[in-house]
Every structure is written in structure tokens, then in C-alpha cells.
Design a protein around this motif. Structure first.
Motif, mmCIF file in Angstrom:
data_model
loop_
_atom_site.group_PDB
_atom_site.id
_atom_site.type_symbol
_atom_site.label_atom_id
_atom_site.label_comp_id
_atom_site.label_asym_id
_atom_site.label_seq_id
_atom_site.Cartn_x
_atom_site.Cartn_y
_atom_site.Cartn_z
ATOM 1 N N TRP A 139 -18.617 4.389 -15.269
ATOM 2 C CA TRP A 139 -17.874 3.171 -15.573
ATOM 3 C C TRP A 139 -16.370 3.442 -15.514
ATOM 4 O O TRP A 139 -15.608 2.623 -14.984
ATOM 5 C CB TRP A 139 -18.280 2.632 -16.949
ATOM 6 N N VAL A 140 -15.949 4.585 -16.036
ATOM 7 C CA VAL A 140 -14.528 4.956 -15.993
ATOM 8 C C VAL A 140 -14.068 5.056 -14.541
ATOM 9 O O VAL A 140 -13.011 4.529 -14.174
ATOM 10 C CB VAL A 140 -14.282 6.274 -16.757
ATOM 11 N N TYR A 141 -14.852 5.707 -13.699
ATOM 12 C CA TYR A 141 -14.502 5.819 -12.283
ATOM 13 C C TYR A 141 -14.389 4.437 -11.636
ATOM 14 O O TYR A 141 -13.455 4.171 -10.883
ATOM 15 C CB TYR A 141 -15.556 6.637 -11.531
ATOM 16 N N LEU A 142 -15.355 3.573 -11.912
ATOM 17 C CA LEU A 142 -15.320 2.231 -11.326
ATOM 18 C C LEU A 142 -14.117 1.435 -11.815
ATOM 19 O O LEU A 142 -13.451 0.752 -11.032
ATOM 20 C CB LEU A 142 -16.616 1.477 -11.642
ATOM 21 N N HIS A 143 -13.825 1.533 -13.105
ATOM 22 C CA HIS A 143 -12.665 0.822 -13.647
ATOM 23 C C HIS A 143 -11.375 1.347 -13.011
ATOM 24 O O HIS A 143 -10.517 0.560 -12.594
ATOM 25 C CB HIS A 143 -12.599 0.963 -15.170
ATOM 26 N N ALA A 144 -11.228 2.660 -12.954
ATOM 27 C CA ALA A 144 -10.025 3.247 -12.360
ATOM 28 C C ALA A 144 -9.913 2.865 -10.886
ATOM 29 O O ALA A 144 -8.828 2.520 -10.411
ATOM 30 C CB ALA A 144 -10.041 4.764 -12.531
ATOM 31 N N LEU A 145 -11.011 2.890 -10.177
ATOM 32 C CA LEU A 145 -10.989 2.515 -8.762
ATOM 33 C C LEU A 145 -10.529 1.074 -8.595
ATOM 34 O O LEU A 145 -9.699 0.767 -7.728
ATOM 35 C CB LEU A 145 -12.373 2.715 -8.141
ATOM 36 N N ARG A 146 -11.050 0.180 -9.431
ATOM 37 C CA ARG A 146 -10.624 -1.227 -9.363
ATOM 38 C C ARG A 146 -9.123 -1.344 -9.629
ATOM 39 O O ARG A 146 -8.405 -2.029 -8.898
ATOM 40 C CB ARG A 146 -11.406 -2.063 -10.377
ATOM 41 N N GLU A 147 -8.644 -0.661 -10.654
ATOM 42 C CA GLU A 147 -7.226 -0.765 -10.986
ATOM 43 C C GLU A 147 -6.351 -0.153 -9.901
ATOM 44 O O GLU A 147 -5.336 -0.724 -9.510
ATOM 45 C CB GLU A 147 -6.951 -0.102 -12.338
ATOM 46 N N PHE A 148 -6.736 1.012 -9.394
ATOM 47 C CA PHE A 148 -5.949 1.638 -8.331
ATOM 48 C C PHE A 148 -5.929 0.767 -7.078
ATOM 49 O O PHE A 148 -4.897 0.657 -6.412
ATOM 50 C CB PHE A 148 -6.484 3.033 -7.990
ATOM 51 N N ALA A 149 -7.056 0.150 -6.743
ATOM 52 C CA ALA A 149 -7.105 -0.716 -5.564
ATOM 53 C C ALA A 149 -6.169 -1.909 -5.733
ATOM 54 O O ALA A 149 -5.439 -2.273 -4.801
ATOM 55 C CB ALA A 149 -8.541 -1.188 -5.318
ATOM 56 N N GLN A 150 -6.176 -2.516 -6.916
ATOM 57 C CA GLN A 150 -5.263 -3.637 -7.171
ATOM 58 C C GLN A 150 -3.809 -3.185 -7.017
ATOM 59 O O GLN A 150 -3.001 -3.872 -6.382
ATOM 60 C CB GLN A 150 -5.484 -4.196 -8.577
ATOM 61 N N HIS A 151 -3.499 -2.030 -7.575
ATOM 62 C CA HIS A 151 -2.117 -1.559 -7.512
ATOM 63 C C HIS A 151 -1.722 -1.128 -6.099
ATOM 64 O O HIS A 151 -0.553 -1.249 -5.733
ATOM 65 C CB HIS A 151 -1.877 -0.458 -8.532
ATOM 66 N N CYS A 152 -2.671 -0.664 -5.313
ATOM 67 C CA CYS A 152 -2.364 -0.377 -3.903
ATOM 68 C C CYS A 152 -1.955 -1.662 -3.187
ATOM 69 O O CYS A 152 -1.014 -1.660 -2.389
ATOM 70 C CB CYS A 152 -3.568 0.253 -3.201
ATOM 71 N N GLY A 153 -2.636 -2.756 -3.485
ATOM 72 C CA GLY A 153 -2.270 -4.048 -2.895
ATOM 73 C C GLY A 153 -0.888 -4.487 -3.338
ATOM 74 O O GLY A 153 -0.081 -4.949 -2.523
ATOM 75 N N HIS A 154 -0.612 -4.330 -4.635
ATOM 76 C CA HIS A 154 0.728 -4.671 -5.136
ATOM 77 C C HIS A 154 1.785 -3.828 -4.423
ATOM 78 O O HIS A 154 2.820 -4.348 -3.987
ATOM 79 C CB HIS A 154 0.832 -4.404 -6.645
ATOM 80 N N ALA A 155 1.513 -2.532 -4.309
ATOM 81 C CA ALA A 155 2.472 -1.621 -3.670
ATOM 82 C C ALA A 155 2.699 -1.995 -2.213
ATOM 83 O O ALA A 155 3.843 -1.970 -1.729
ATOM 84 C CB ALA A 155 1.982 -0.179 -3.786
ATOM 85 N N ASP A 156 1.644 -2.356 -1.500
ATOM 86 C CA ASP A 156 1.780 -2.756 -0.101
ATOM 87 C C ASP A 156 2.715 -3.956 0.042
ATOM 88 O O ASP A 156 3.585 -3.986 0.918
ATOM 89 C CB ASP A 156 0.417 -3.117 0.505
ATOM 90 N N ILE A 157 2.533 -4.937 -0.828
ATOM 91 C CA ILE A 157 3.361 -6.144 -0.761
ATOM 92 C C ILE A 157 4.812 -5.839 -1.106
ATOM 93 O O ILE A 157 5.737 -6.277 -0.409
ATOM 94 C CB ILE A 157 2.788 -7.242 -1.680
ATOM 95 N N LEU A 158 5.033 -5.062 -2.175
ATOM 96 C CA LEU A 158 6.408 -4.719 -2.565
ATOM 97 C C LEU A 158 7.089 -3.896 -1.467
ATOM 98 O O LEU A 158 8.248 -4.140 -1.128
ATOM 99 C CB LEU A 158 6.416 -3.953 -3.893
ATOM 100 N N ARG A 159 6.362 -2.933 -0.919
ATOM 101 C CA ARG A 159 6.938 -2.096 0.134
ATOM 102 C C ARG A 159 7.282 -2.931 1.374
ATOM 103 O O ARG A 159 8.338 -2.765 1.974
ATOM 104 C CB ARG A 159 5.969 -0.967 0.475
ATOM 105 N N GLU A 160 6.387 -3.849 1.730
ATOM 106 C CA GLU A 160 6.650 -4.722 2.877
ATOM 107 C C GLU A 160 7.909 -5.550 2.651
ATOM 108 O O GLU A 160 8.731 -5.719 3.562
ATOM 109 C CB GLU A 160 5.446 -5.632 3.110
ATOM 110 N N GLN A 161 8.072 -6.072 1.435
ATOM 111 C CA GLN A 161 9.279 -6.839 1.122
ATOM 112 C C GLN A 161 10.539 -5.972 1.285
ATOM 113 O O GLN A 161 11.549 -6.433 1.812
ATOM 114 C CB GLN A 161 9.215 -7.397 -0.289
ATOM 115 N N LEU A 162 10.469 -4.741 0.811
ATOM 116 C CA LEU A 162 11.625 -3.844 0.879
ATOM 117 C C LEU A 162 11.969 -3.463 2.314
ATOM 118 O O LEU A 162 13.138 -3.441 2.691
ATOM 119 C CB LEU A 162 11.390 -2.590 0.042
ATOM 120 N N ILE A 163 10.973 -3.190 3.093
ATOM 121 C CA ILE A 163 11.194 -2.755 4.471
ATOM 122 C C ILE A 163 11.689 -3.889 5.350
ATOM 123 O O ILE A 163 12.482 -3.685 6.267
ATOM 124 C CB ILE A 163 9.911 -2.111 5.045
ATOM 125 N N ASN A 164 11.255 -5.102 5.050
ATOM 126 C CA ASN A 164 11.617 -6.261 5.878
ATOM 127 C C ASN A 164 12.835 -7.018 5.394
ATOM 128 O O ASN A 164 13.084 -8.126 5.856
ATOM 129 C CB ASN A 164 10.417 -7.199 6.005
#
Length: 165
Positions: A139-164
């Protein structure tokens, strides 16, 4: 420096669930850590959304997440003992000495410690340090995976904004 072998999700298709969980977690950890690469200190501290979230703060927060789920939950040590903020919101706050290098290093160190902390546990072993009560490592692994995946999406969007900009 880590001696951990880099494995991709593609490498573990036919392996046991533990290897699959770890490969997916590690891919997300590496993606979060590398989202700061090639950017300036000013860029990674720039606020692009109404919340406290910055790219540097997001990686700092995921270090907090590692310590909550793979230290506090596993070892039953308090957040004060671990040296992390009491709340998730506080974990986004940047100090003057937070830089790309220091935040990336702290993040890598945290996930190396996480791997070590869980290395002797099975997926069905219970960890007892979470406020929800005893939880299986799965359960801990699944929870962490869900949270990391969400934050990867956030990071992608923020990085795209910065680069563009």
C-alpha cells in the motif's frame, strides 16, 4: 554515489511485483530529480501558480514525501526526529540555502535511504508509523507511486512553462 542499478519499467515486465513497484518508483524519482536540470536558480524558484508550488519546491516536497512514507512509516520515528516539516504544505517552503544542487542531492539521498529502509521487507509486511495505522508495504508503494506520478505531471507543466517563456 549510488551503486543502485538503473532498471526501467520495460526491464521488469516478467518479474515479481516487488521489482515492478521499485522500477516504477525509481523512474518517477529520477524524473522528478532531473526536472531541474538545465534551468537556472531563478527559474526553479519562480512561482507560476497561485499556490506555493515552484519547481524547486516540488522536488523538495517529494523529498519530504520519501521521508514520510519510507522513514516515518517504516521506522515509526516522528517528523521532528527525522528533521522534516510537520505538514506537507510546509515542505514546499524554500530556504535561502536551497539550490538545485542541494535539493537534488537531498532528494537522491532520501530515495537511497528509502530503498535501504524497505530492502528487508516484503510487500505484505506491515509498517506501523503512519497515522492511518498499520499498512502493508504494498500500500505504501502504491500510495508513493500515485503521489510521485502526480508530481511528475506537475513538474512537466511547470518546466514547460519555464522553457517556453
Amino acid at each position: 554515489m549510488s551503486t543502485h542499478l538503473v532498471v526501467s519499467a520495460e526491464d521488469v515486465i516478467d518479474q515479481q511485483p516487488r521489482a515492478q513497484f521499485e522500477a516504477f518508483l525509481d523512474e518517477h524519482r529520477r524524473a522528478l530529480n532531473s526536472c531541474l536540470d538545465g534551468l537556472t536558480e531563478e527559474q526553479v524558484r519562480r512561482s507560476l501558480v497561485p499556490s506555493r508550488t515552484t519547481l524547486l519546491g516540488l522536488v523538495k516536497h517529494t523529498t519530504f514525501v520519501e521521508k514520510v512514507w519510507f522513514d516515518e512509516a517504516v521506522t515509526c520515528r516522528s517528523r521532528a526526529e527525522i528533521g522534516i516539516p510537520a505538514t506537507p504544505d510546509e515542505s514546499f517552503v524554500l530556504d535561502e540555502d536551497d539550490t538545485i544542487v542541494t535539493v537534488q542531492r537531498a532528494h537522491r539521498d532520501a530515495y537511497e535511504v528509502s530503498r535501504h529502509a524497505t530492502s528487508s521487507l516484503g510487500l505484505d509486511d506491515l509498517v506501523h508509523g503512519n497515522r492511518r495505522g498499520p499498512l502493508p508495504l504494498r500500500w505504501v508503494y502504491l500510495h508513493a507511486l500515485r503521489e510521485f506520478a502526480q508530481h511528475c505531471g506537475h513538474a512537466d507543466i511547470l518546466r514547460e512553462q519555464l522553457i517556453n517563456e
